[in-house]
Design a protein around this motif. Structure first.
Motif, mmCIF file in Angstrom:
data_model
loop_
_atom_site.group_PDB
_atom_site.id
_atom_site.type_symbol
_atom_site.label_atom_id
_atom_site.label_comp_id
_atom_site.label_asym_id
_atom_site.label_seq_id
_atom_site.Cartn_x
_atom_site.Cartn_y
_atom_site.Cartn_z
ATOM 1 N N TRP A 8 0.831 -1.209 0.000
ATOM 2 C CA TRP A 8 0.000 0.000 0.000
ATOM 3 C C TRP A 8 0.864 1.258 0.000
ATOM 4 O O TRP A 8 0.665 2.162 -0.787
ATOM 5 C CB TRP A 8 -0.931 -0.010 1.211
ATOM 6 C CG TRP A 8 -1.817 1.187 1.287
ATOM 7 C CD1 TRP A 8 -3.038 1.328 0.690
ATOM 8 C CD2 TRP A 8 -1.557 2.416 1.969
ATOM 9 N NE1 TRP A 8 -3.553 2.578 0.974
ATOM 10 C CE2 TRP A 8 -2.660 3.269 1.764
ATOM 11 C CE3 TRP A 8 -0.503 2.881 2.752
ATOM 12 C CZ2 TRP A 8 -2.731 4.545 2.295
ATOM 13 C CZ3 TRP A 8 -0.577 4.149 3.286
ATOM 14 C CH2 TRP A 8 -1.680 4.969 3.057
ATOM 15 N N ARG A 9 1.866 1.278 0.881
ATOM 16 C CA ARG A 9 2.671 2.503 1.002
ATOM 17 C C ARG A 9 3.532 2.749 -0.230
ATOM 18 O O ARG A 9 3.803 3.898 -0.573
ATOM 19 C CB ARG A 9 3.509 2.502 2.278
ATOM 20 C CG ARG A 9 4.678 1.588 2.290
ATOM 21 C CD ARG A 9 5.310 1.532 3.693
ATOM 22 N NE ARG A 9 6.544 0.802 3.673
ATOM 23 C CZ ARG A 9 7.756 1.334 3.642
ATOM 24 N NH1 ARG A 9 7.906 2.637 3.673
ATOM 25 N NH2 ARG A 9 8.823 0.590 3.590
ATOM 26 N N SER A 10 3.917 1.683 -0.946
ATOM 27 C CA SER A 10 4.729 1.864 -2.157
ATOM 28 C C SER A 10 3.949 2.578 -3.257
ATOM 29 O O SER A 10 4.540 3.121 -4.182
ATOM 30 C CB SER A 10 5.250 0.523 -2.664
ATOM 31 O OG SER A 10 4.204 -0.246 -3.225
ATOM 32 N N PRO A 52 2.172 8.684 -2.716
ATOM 33 C CA PRO A 52 3.150 9.716 -3.083
ATOM 34 C C PRO A 52 4.220 9.868 -1.996
ATOM 35 O O PRO A 52 3.901 9.917 -0.811
ATOM 36 C CB PRO A 52 2.308 10.995 -3.170
ATOM 37 C CG PRO A 52 0.890 10.541 -3.290
ATOM 38 C CD PRO A 52 0.804 9.202 -2.625
ATOM 39 N N GLY A 53 5.456 9.869 -2.405
ATOM 40 C CA GLY A 53 6.563 10.062 -1.470
ATOM 41 C C GLY A 53 6.919 8.832 -0.655
ATOM 42 O O GLY A 53 7.828 8.869 0.155
ATOM 43 N N ILE A 54 6.234 7.736 -0.861
ATOM 44 C CA ILE A 54 6.425 6.482 -0.121
ATOM 45 C C ILE A 54 6.656 6.755 1.372
ATOM 46 O O ILE A 54 7.794 6.897 1.832
ATOM 47 C CB ILE A 54 7.552 5.608 -0.699
ATOM 48 C CG1 ILE A 54 7.310 5.360 -2.184
ATOM 49 C CG2 ILE A 54 7.626 4.277 0.058
ATOM 50 C CD1 ILE A 54 8.358 4.490 -2.851
ATOM 51 N N GLU A 59 4.212 5.958 9.315
ATOM 52 C CA GLU A 59 3.289 6.935 8.729
ATOM 53 C C GLU A 59 2.191 6.235 7.948
ATOM 54 O O GLU A 59 1.022 6.637 8.000
ATOM 55 C CB GLU A 59 4.039 7.919 7.831
ATOM 56 C CG GLU A 59 3.156 8.966 7.181
ATOM 57 C CD GLU A 59 2.407 9.859 8.166
ATOM 58 O OE1 GLU A 59 1.348 10.386 7.778
ATOM 59 O OE2 GLU A 59 2.868 10.026 9.314
ATOM 60 N N ALA A 60 2.527 5.165 7.241
ATOM 61 C CA ALA A 60 1.517 4.410 6.496
ATOM 62 C C ALA A 60 0.473 3.832 7.449
ATOM 63 O O ALA A 60 -0.729 3.922 7.190
ATOM 64 C CB ALA A 60 2.182 3.286 5.688
ATOM 65 N N ILE A 61 0.921 3.281 8.553
ATOM 66 C CA ILE A 61 -0.011 2.720 9.533
ATOM 67 C C ILE A 61 -0.885 3.817 10.114
ATOM 68 O O ILE A 61 -2.104 3.646 10.257
ATOM 69 C CB ILE A 61 0.742 1.941 10.626
ATOM 70 C CG1 ILE A 61 1.364 0.678 10.015
ATOM 71 C CG2 ILE A 61 -0.179 1.598 11.799
ATOM 72 C CD1 ILE A 61 2.378 -0.018 10.898
ATOM 73 N N ARG A 62 -0.301 4.977 10.430
ATOM 74 C CA ARG A 62 -1.102 6.100 10.938
ATOM 75 C C ARG A 62 -2.172 6.494 9.926
ATOM 76 O O ARG A 62 -3.334 6.722 10.286
ATOM 77 C CB ARG A 62 -0.215 7.303 11.257
ATOM 78 C CG ARG A 62 0.531 7.182 12.562
ATOM 79 C CD ARG A 62 1.173 8.500 12.981
ATOM 80 N NE ARG A 62 2.283 8.875 12.125
ATOM 81 C CZ ARG A 62 3.551 8.527 12.335
ATOM 82 N NH1 ARG A 62 3.871 7.776 13.367
ATOM 83 N NH2 ARG A 62 4.496 8.929 11.517
#
Length: 53
Positions: free
Chosen positions: A25-27, A30-32, A37-40
């Motif tokens: 998902w995080r890949s 934008p900005g990876i 931060e992805a979990i937040r």
């Protein structure tokens, strides 16, 4: 997303599959973002969606 100070630590254990899904998902973001931060972002999104129930 809030600009509040992030000073609360919540240790969690996750399976390899869960981490892989987060990384996938995080890949695509934008900005990876970092994993944290992805979990937040994912938690914030889920909480926002649950308001409509």
């Amino acid at each position: 997303m809030t600009k509040e100070k992030k000073d609360q630590r919540i240790p969690i254990m996750m399976s390899v599959t869960e981490v892989a899904r987060i990384d996938d998902w995080r890949s695509k973001q934008p900005g990876i973002p970092s994993r944290a931060e992805a979990i937040r972002r994912l938690v914030e999104s889920a909480l926002d969606q649950s308001k409509g129930r």
